[in-house]
Design a protein around this motif. Structure first.
Motif, PDB file in Angstrom:
ATOM      1  N   ASN A 111       0.471   0.615  -5.767  1.00 30.09           N
ATOM      2  CA  ASN A 111      -0.247   1.439  -4.936  1.00 30.09           C
ATOM      3  C   ASN A 111       0.443   2.766  -4.800  1.00 30.09           C
ATOM      4  OD1 ASN A 111      -1.983   2.428  -2.804  1.00 30.09           O
ATOM      5  ND2 ASN A 111      -2.834   0.536  -2.748  1.00 30.09           N
ATOM      6  N   ASP A 163      -7.180   6.385  -7.920  1.00 33.53           N
ATOM      7  CA  ASP A 163      -6.578   5.252  -7.280  1.00 33.53           C
ATOM      8  C   ASP A 163      -5.830   5.729  -5.820  1.00 33.53           C
ATOM      9  OD1 ASP A 163      -7.118   3.458  -9.183  1.00 33.53           O
ATOM     10  OD2 ASP A 163      -5.134   3.673 -10.300  1.00 33.53           O
ATOM     11  N   ASP A 213      -8.566   6.016  -3.442  1.00 31.06           N
ATOM     12  CA  ASP A 213      -9.132   4.565  -2.974  1.00 31.06           C
ATOM     13  C   ASP A 213      -7.920   4.063  -1.846  1.00 31.06           C
ATOM     14  OD1 ASP A 213     -11.162   4.658  -4.512  1.00 31.06           O
ATOM     15  OD2 ASP A 213     -10.284   3.584  -6.026  1.00 31.06           O
ATOM     16  N   SER A 226      -8.146  -1.499  -2.962  1.00 28.73           N
ATOM     17  CA  SER A 226      -6.717  -0.830  -3.369  1.00 28.73           C
ATOM     18  C   SER A 226      -6.032  -1.815  -2.875  1.00 28.73           C
ATOM     19  CB  SER A 226      -6.752   0.518  -2.588  1.00 28.73           C
ATOM     20  OG  SER A 226      -5.521   1.000  -2.593  1.00 28.73           O
TER      21      SER A 226
END
Length: 263
Positions: free
Chosen positions: A17, A132, A135, A225
């Motif tokens: 992440n 990403d 998110d 996420s």
């Protein structure tokens, strides 16, 4: 694909992440900002090598992306060595230039600090997709969705500015008004580019509001996420690097807190 564009997510850290990558980078940088010493920076830099190897960058791509760091760090060191506060034995002096033991030590610390702070950030964020990251900031950090998505939309439009500039230049050349007066031409093109950016921003804002962006009701997300053991492992690695660097600097007596008396 350009070397300056985000790469497809590859390598052990490629699918972590982006929020965890941001957190790890901040954990590594925080103690290096607090102290002016080369021991903690060198220790952190050595411990960062596995992270950079796991980032999934090819060697050529790594050197291209980090080239500004390798240029800025030595230049900063030279400036501090020449104009830093003189202490200890003075080796050279001329007008405002003072090269001493203190300025050389400070210059070396600054060079290693810049490299140790910048390299992991470049390596970790090389495979980060802006969507990403948006998110993750909204779902994990709980930042306002309106702010995050607006910034994402603006970031996505940055590439269009380059295309707009190229089209404006070609259009002016086609009309024969781009051959003389370069400074005047740059000013006119910059003003036209600002007008195009404002118009596109207004259109984007209207489109986002028409789709419910900024509404008081809770948002839904097209993609969740993820946050698993990999994210926690990366954060723990960042904390371990920073704590080890501080411990080594304190143990060797080189820890020099900026806010302390020894700064």
């Amino acid at each position: 694909m350009s070397l300056l564009q985000p790469r497809p997510r590859s390598g052990p850290l490629g699918r972590v992440n982006p929020v965890a990558k941001l957190g790890a980078g901040l954990l590594i940088a925080f103690p290096l900002i607090l102290s002016v010493d080369w021991v903690s920076a060198v220790t952190a830099l050595i411990l960062e090598v596995p992270l950079m190897l796991l980032a999934g960058l090819r060697w050529r791509e790594f050197w291209v992306r980090t080239a500004p760091v390798w240029i800025a760090a030595p230049l900063t060191g030279v400036t501090i060595a020449l104009y830093g506060e003189a202490s200890g034995q003075v080796h050279f002096q001329w007008l405002f230039v003072h090269i001493s033991d203190g300025s050389l030590s400070l210059a070396m610390a600054a060079v290693f600090r810049i490299i140790a702070i910048a390299l992991p950030g470049v390596a970790l964020f090389a495979t980060v997709d802006p969507t990403d990251l948006a998110d993750g900031l909204s779902q994990r950090v709980r930042l306002p969705a309106r702010f995050v998505l607006g910034a994402l939309g603006g970031l996505r439009l940055v590439g269009l500015l380059v295309d707009d500039w190229r089209e404006l230049e070609l259009a002016r050349r086609a009309r024969g008004v781009a051959d003389t007066g370069r400074l005047r031409r740059l000013g006119g093109m910059a003003f036209a580019l600002i007008v195009l950016a404002i118009r596109r921003g207004s259109t984007l804002a209207t489109s986002m509001e028409a789709r419910g962006f900024g509404a008081p009701t809770p948002r839904t997300w097209a993609r969740v996420s993820p946050w698993t053991w990999r994210e926690w492992t990366l954060l723990l690695a960042g904390a371990a690097i920073s704590s080890t660097a501080v411990a080594v600097a304190v143990a060797t007596g080189s820890w020099n807190l900026i806010l302390g008396d020894g700064a």
